[in-house]
Scaffold this active site. Structure first.
Site, short mmCIF file in Angstrom:
data_model
loop_
_atom_site.label_atom_id
_atom_site.label_comp_id
_atom_site.label_asym_id
_atom_site.label_seq_id
_atom_site.Cartn_x
_atom_site.Cartn_y
_atom_site.Cartn_z
N ARG A 101 53.44 7.57 22.08
CA ARG A 101 53.12 7.88 23.47
C ARG A 101 51.69 7.45 23.81
NH1 ARG A 101 56.39 7.66 26.64
NH2 ARG A 101 55.32 8.99 28.13
N ILE A 102 50.71 7.90 23.03
CA ILE A 102 49.32 7.58 23.33
C ILE A 102 49.04 6.11 23.05
CG2 ILE A 102 46.91 8.11 22.79
CD1 ILE A 102 48.42 10.30 24.34
N CYS A 141 43.72 16.42 23.86
CA CYS A 141 43.81 16.34 25.31
C CYS A 141 43.30 17.62 25.96
CB CYS A 141 45.26 16.07 25.73
SG CYS A 141 46.46 17.26 25.11
N THR A 142 43.61 18.78 25.35
CA THR A 142 43.18 20.05 25.92
C THR A 142 41.67 20.24 25.78
OG1 THR A 142 45.34 21.03 25.44
CG2 THR A 142 43.52 22.55 25.85
N THR A 197 55.91 18.21 23.51
CA THR A 197 55.49 16.95 22.90
C THR A 197 56.50 16.50 21.85
OG1 THR A 197 54.16 18.06 21.21
CG2 THR A 197 53.04 17.45 23.26
N ASN A 198 56.25 15.32 21.31
CA ASN A 198 57.22 14.68 20.42
C ASN A 198 57.38 15.40 19.09
OD1 ASN A 198 59.02 12.42 20.17
ND2 ASN A 198 57.62 11.54 18.67
N THR A 215 42.83 9.63 17.65
CA THR A 215 43.28 10.27 18.89
C THR A 215 43.89 11.64 18.59
OG1 THR A 215 45.46 9.21 18.81
CG2 THR A 215 43.71 8.05 19.98
#
Length: 481
Positions: free
Chosen positions: A138-139, A289-290, A319-320, A258
């Site tokens: 995703r990222i 991200c948070t 999420t995945n 990441t």
């Protein structure tokens, strides 16, 4: 002519001006490495309607929409200057020009406001910097989209390769298809072709080598013509210095993770502590991200009011790493069906605050609930402040931070009373303050912070990579001319 006719005529005039802006904006980027912004939002590769919508955002500044009729003269003035690589904000130019009482022409004012990017002061264009993506989930795919989008001048970051495990027949075709179409973020803006024999994906002219490897130690990147590259690890498989050091192979100079880093790996939140990165640091993390969502507003609140303690509750999209249906998972609750349940889980964001904000003495606790939406989350930041204040004061302060402060690329601000999570898909900010939900009572403030935990975070990752690569150019005008 009716009022409606007047409105339509005005719209068509503005459309025509916006259409004329597009080649000027594109030429500045391609030929001079100049990114044209409007109140921190890029106008590069925007459509006519996109340019007009971006201008409408400016109504948050003084209650009136900023028109292309006001900004076009500044854009035209920029094309006459000997500009070097930079970011130039038309919105700030127009706003500051209105407040200037010296009677200067638009051309004179613009030349003075961006003098640091012209003539003998300008920065020389740098050679492109190679980037490698390790992992293409995703990222990884969103970072790839951003890197291709920003490659217009050819002098910035250049995505050279992705490293993945082999996936069988037509693996490269399937991966290209996932880059081309995304169920959440829509179609790739451009063209993608595949050369299976050469193992390359060509995206908007960028040739991206697909390298198959099960372990970092199996790759010599110089064999592919890659030199001094920044490798972005999107897998999260290794999070400490020892593990991430496996990526420091021939052709790789720096590694960016990441995910939250462990041990002595620096956790970087762009806009807050990216200037603390040591030039010789080879391994760093972009945190989570948070963490990126809460640290910028937390810093802003601490700077103005002081923060004694706080708690963050994140309501996070699934999420995945969760199961679609109930099945075995090493984490008990994450084994339950993600699209069917709210799932209480842990978050390391609160503890990661200390790495990004070491001067913050307040104790920050945190917890998280995963919910059945595929993207966009909200962090509820409950703070005890060092002094009493009012809702109006905090509201106006955060609005100003989002518009004019050094954190304006990280913090956005929205006043829409009917905003919901899907409205923020594709937001490039680390977090968006929901003004309508803000609560303040004496020394207690509760901030509701939306964030696209996929795309907004990917933008923060790219900003960090731009910084460490030396292609993050200064922004003009400064707050005062």
């Amino acid at each position: 002519m009716t009022v409606n006719d007047d409105s339509f005529t005005n719209w068509k005039i503005r459309e025509e001006i916006a259409e004329a802006m597009i080649p000027l904006i594109g030429k500045l980027q391609r030929e001079r490495d100049v990114t044209v912004l409007l109140h921190s939002r890029s106008l590069v590769n925007k459509s006519v309607v996109g340019i007009l919508k971006t201008h409408r955002f400016a109504r948050q500044i003084d209650g009136a929409e900023l028109s292309v009729t006001e900004t076009m003269p500044f854009l035209e003035a920029l094309t006459t200057l000997d500009l070097g690589p930079s970011q130039i904000d038309l919105g700030m130019l127009a706003t500051m020009y209105k407040a200037d009482e010296r009677g200067l022409s638009v051309g004179q004012f613009t030349a003075e406001a961006v003098a640091g990017a012209t003539g003998a002061n300008k920065i020389e264009r740098r050679e492109p910097r190679d980037v490698v993506l390790y992992g293409f989930g995703r990222i990884g795919r969103l970072v790839a989209r951003l890197l291709v989008e920003k490659a217009g001048s050819g002098n910035g970051l250049r995505l050279r390769a992705i490293v993945v495990r082999g996936g069988g027949a037509q693996d490269i075709v399937k991966r290209a298809s996932l880059l081309r179409r995304d169920s959440i973020h829509g179609q790739f803006q451009g063209t993608i072709t595949v050369d299976e024999d050469a193992s390359t994906i060509v995206a908007n002219g960028n040739e991206i080598k697909v390298i198959y490897a099960d372990d970092p130690s199996h790759v010599d990147y110089t064999e592919y013509g890659i030199r001094d590259a920044i490798l972005i690890d999107n897998t999260g498989k290794w999070r400490d210095r020892e593990g991430l050091s496996k990526h420091l192979r021939p052709g790789i100079e720096k590694v960016v993770l990441t995910a939250p880093g462990k041990g002595d790996v620096p956790n970087i939140v762009h806009g807050v502590n990216h200037d603390t990165i040591k030039p010789d640091e080879q391994i760093l993390s972009c945190a989570s991200c948070t963490t990126n969502a809460i640290v910028p507003p937390l810093k802003a609140m601490d700077d103005e009011y002081g923060v004694l303690r706080g708690h963050v509750e994140t309501v996070h999209s699934f999420t995945n790493d969760q199961n679609l249906l109930d099945n075995y998972h090493k984490s008990e609750r994450r084994g339950r069906s993600a699209p069917l349940n709210m799932v209480i889980t842990e978050t390391g964001a609160a503890s990661a605050v200390a790495k990004a904000l070491p001067d913050l003495k307040a104790k920050i606790s945190g917890s998280s609930i995963r919910v059945p939406v595929p993207d966009v989350s909200i962090a509820i930041l409950n703070l005890q402040l060092a002094r009493e204040t009012t809702r109006e004061e905090v509201h106006d302060y955060l609005r100003e931070v989002s518009l004019t402060s050094p954190l304006k690329r990280q913090i956005d601000f929205i006043t829409a009373p009917d905003a919901v999570s899907s409205d923020f898909i594709g937001s490039r900010h680390a977090s968006i303050v929901d003004a309508g939900a803000l609560k303040v009572d004496g020394d207690n403030a509760i901030l509701y912070l939306w964030y696209d935990n996929e795309f907004g975070y990917s933008c923060q990752v790219v900003r960090v990579v731009q910084h460490v690569s030396g292609v993050e150019y200064p922004t003009y005008p400064a707050t005062a001319v």
